[in-house]
Motif scaffolding. Structure first.
Motif, PDB file in Angstrom:
ATOM      1  N   LEU A  34       0.828  -1.212   0.000  1.00  0.00           N
ATOM      2  CA  LEU A  34       0.000   0.000   0.000  1.00  0.00           C
ATOM      3  C   LEU A  34       0.863   1.263   0.000  1.00  0.00           C
ATOM      4  O   LEU A  34       0.519   2.262  -0.638  1.00  0.00           O
ATOM      5  N   THR A  35       1.994   1.219   0.687  1.00  0.00           N
ATOM      6  CA  THR A  35       2.919   2.357   0.652  1.00  0.00           C
ATOM      7  C   THR A  35       3.486   2.526  -0.750  1.00  0.00           C
ATOM      8  O   THR A  35       3.551   3.640  -1.280  1.00  0.00           O
ATOM      9  N   LEU A  36       3.880   1.415  -1.367  1.00  0.00           N
ATOM     10  CA  LEU A  36       4.379   1.468  -2.741  1.00  0.00           C
ATOM     11  C   LEU A  36       3.295   1.999  -3.677  1.00  0.00           C
ATOM     12  O   LEU A  36       3.547   2.866  -4.510  1.00  0.00           O
ATOM     13  N   TYR A  37       2.078   1.497  -3.510  1.00  0.00           N
ATOM     14  CA  TYR A  37       0.952   1.960  -4.323  1.00  0.00           C
ATOM     15  C   TYR A  37       0.759   3.471  -4.173  1.00  0.00           C
ATOM     16  O   TYR A  37       0.559   4.187  -5.156  1.00  0.00           O
ATOM     17  N   SER A  38       0.854   3.976  -2.949  1.00  0.00           N
ATOM     18  CA  SER A  38       0.626   5.406  -2.695  1.00  0.00           C
ATOM     19  C   SER A  38       1.691   6.293  -3.344  1.00  0.00           C
ATOM     20  O   SER A  38       1.461   7.478  -3.563  1.00  0.00           O
ATOM     21  N   LYS A  39       2.839   5.736  -3.677  1.00  0.00           N
ATOM     22  CA  LYS A  39       3.890   6.501  -4.361  1.00  0.00           C
ATOM     23  C   LYS A  39       3.513   6.807  -5.808  1.00  0.00           C
ATOM     24  O   LYS A  39       3.971   7.784  -6.373  1.00  0.00           O
ATOM     25  N   GLY A  40       2.716   5.931  -6.432  1.00  0.00           N
ATOM     26  CA  GLY A  40       2.246   6.180  -7.784  1.00  0.00           C
ATOM     27  C   GLY A  40       3.216   5.810  -8.889  1.00  0.00           C
ATOM     28  O   GLY A  40       2.969   6.115 -10.052  1.00  0.00           O
ATOM     29  N   TYR A  41       4.315   5.157  -8.542  1.00  0.00           N
ATOM     30  CA  TYR A  41       5.258   4.735  -9.586  1.00  0.00           C
ATOM     31  C   TYR A  41       6.157   3.609  -9.075  1.00  0.00           C
ATOM     32  O   TYR A  41       6.316   3.412  -7.871  1.00  0.00           O
ATOM     33  N   GLY A  44      11.785  -0.414 -12.461  1.00  0.00           N
ATOM     34  CA  GLY A  44      12.309  -1.761 -12.355  1.00  0.00           C
ATOM     35  C   GLY A  44      12.876  -2.247 -13.660  1.00  0.00           C
ATOM     36  O   GLY A  44      13.129  -1.467 -14.585  1.00  0.00           O
ATOM     37  N   LYS A  45      13.065  -3.552 -13.721  1.00  0.00           N
ATOM     38  CA  LYS A  45      13.582  -4.191 -14.931  1.00  0.00           C
ATOM     39  C   LYS A  45      12.796  -5.463 -15.175  1.00  0.00           C
ATOM     40  O   LYS A  45      12.646  -6.293 -14.281  1.00  0.00           O
ATOM     41  N   ARG A  46      12.299  -5.602 -16.398  1.00  0.00           N
ATOM     42  CA  ARG A  46      11.580  -6.811 -16.802  1.00  0.00           C
ATOM     43  C   ARG A  46      12.610  -7.846 -17.205  1.00  0.00           C
ATOM     44  O   ARG A  46      13.428  -7.616 -18.090  1.00  0.00           O
ATOM     45  N   ASN A  95      -2.451  -6.317  -5.365  1.00  0.00           N
ATOM     46  CA  ASN A  95      -2.026  -7.713  -5.312  1.00  0.00           C
ATOM     47  C   ASN A  95      -0.766  -7.924  -6.171  1.00  0.00           C
ATOM     48  O   ASN A  95       0.172  -8.610  -5.756  1.00  0.00           O
ATOM     49  N   TYR A  96      -0.742  -7.330  -7.356  1.00  0.00           N
ATOM     50  CA  TYR A  96       0.456  -7.414  -8.204  1.00  0.00           C
ATOM     51  C   TYR A  96       1.649  -6.731  -7.533  1.00  0.00           C
ATOM     52  O   TYR A  96       2.780  -7.207  -7.635  1.00  0.00           O
ATOM     53  N   LEU A  97       1.400  -5.628  -6.836  1.00  0.00           N
ATOM     54  CA  LEU A  97       2.486  -4.958  -6.122  1.00  0.00           C
ATOM     55  C   LEU A  97       3.019  -5.824  -4.981  1.00  0.00           C
ATOM     56  O   LEU A  97       4.227  -5.839  -4.724  1.00  0.00           O
ATOM     57  N   MET A  98       2.140  -6.557  -4.314  1.00  0.00           N
ATOM     58  CA  MET A  98       2.600  -7.482  -3.267  1.00  0.00           C
ATOM     59  C   MET A  98       3.521  -8.541  -3.876  1.00  0.00           C
ATOM     60  O   MET A  98       4.565  -8.864  -3.303  1.00  0.00           O
ATOM     61  N   ASP A  99       3.136  -9.063  -5.029  1.00  0.00           N
ATOM     62  CA  ASP A  99       3.982 -10.037  -5.713  1.00  0.00           C
ATOM     63  C   ASP A  99       5.314  -9.411  -6.133  1.00  0.00           C
ATOM     64  O   ASP A  99       6.363 -10.064  -6.075  1.00  0.00           O
ATOM     65  N   SER A 100       5.286  -8.147  -6.539  1.00  0.00           N
ATOM     66  CA  SER A 100       6.515  -7.449  -6.922  1.00  0.00           C
ATOM     67  C   SER A 100       7.464  -7.304  -5.737  1.00  0.00           C
ATOM     68  O   SER A 100       8.674  -7.481  -5.882  1.00  0.00           O
ATOM     69  N   ILE A 101       6.917  -6.991  -4.579  1.00  0.00           N
ATOM     70  CA  ILE A 101       7.733  -6.870  -3.373  1.00  0.00           C
ATOM     71  C   ILE A 101       8.335  -8.220  -3.015  1.00  0.00           C
ATOM     72  O   ILE A 101       9.529  -8.322  -2.690  1.00  0.00           O
ATOM     73  N   ALA A 110      13.278  -5.168  -8.968  1.00  0.00           N
ATOM     74  CA  ALA A 110      11.859  -4.799  -9.012  1.00  0.00           C
ATOM     75  C   ALA A 110      11.279  -5.217 -10.361  1.00  0.00           C
ATOM     76  O   ALA A 110      11.814  -4.865 -11.408  1.00  0.00           O
ATOM     77  N   ASP A 111      10.202  -5.988 -10.321  1.00  0.00           N
ATOM     78  CA  ASP A 111       9.507  -6.417 -11.531  1.00  0.00           C
ATOM     79  C   ASP A 111       8.094  -6.827 -11.149  1.00  0.00           C
ATOM     80  O   ASP A 111       7.828  -7.176 -10.002  1.00  0.00           O
TER      81      ASP A 111
END
Length: 127
Positions: A34-41, A44-46, A95-101, A110-111
């Motif tokens: 949620l903190t990452l989400y609140s940053k808005g960006y 990373g690298k695919r 949920n995708y951000l949780m997987d990214s973390i 970061a991906d």
């Protein structure tokens, strides 16, 4: 490159609103997502098998409500012609951000997860 390792947890009030959307095994990482989400960006690298990773910047509209939609834009290598957009619910995106973390903690990069890219590139036809 990424500040995922320095994320502070979101406040309890914000976390409680999102908790019902996820299984208990994801609740520990939710405050950080949620903190990452609140940053808005997210920068990373695919990862690409048998090739060099491709840098990207993802940006999105931030809203507090899990059921609202967010528009995420992903741009690869800073090139406008390599930009993609997706509109999904905040709860699905978090949920995708949780997987990214989780991926960041395992691999140090970061991906987004494969499922995110399948949806972004319209390969996921389950809807």
């Amino acid at each position: 490159m990424s500040d995922i390792d320095r994320l502070e947890p979101a406040g309890k009030g914000d976390v409680i609103v999102y908790m019902p959307y996820y299984p208990k095994d994801k609740h520990a990482v939710l405050p950080f997502a949620l903190t990452l989400y609140s940053k808005g960006y997210l920068e990373g690298k695919r990862r690409i098998e048998n090739s060099e990773s491709i840098p990207f910047v993802a940006t999105w509209f931030v809203s507090k409500l899990p059921a609202e939609l967010t528009r995420c834009r992903l741009q690869f290598e800073g090139q406008a012609e390599l930009s993609y957009e997706i509109t999904i619910s905040n709860s699905e995106f978090v949920n995708y951000l949780m997987d990214s973390i989780k991926f960041f903690k395992e691999a140090g990069a970061a991906d987004f997860p494969q499922a995110f890219y399948r949806k972004l590139l319209r390969f996921d036809t389950t809807e």
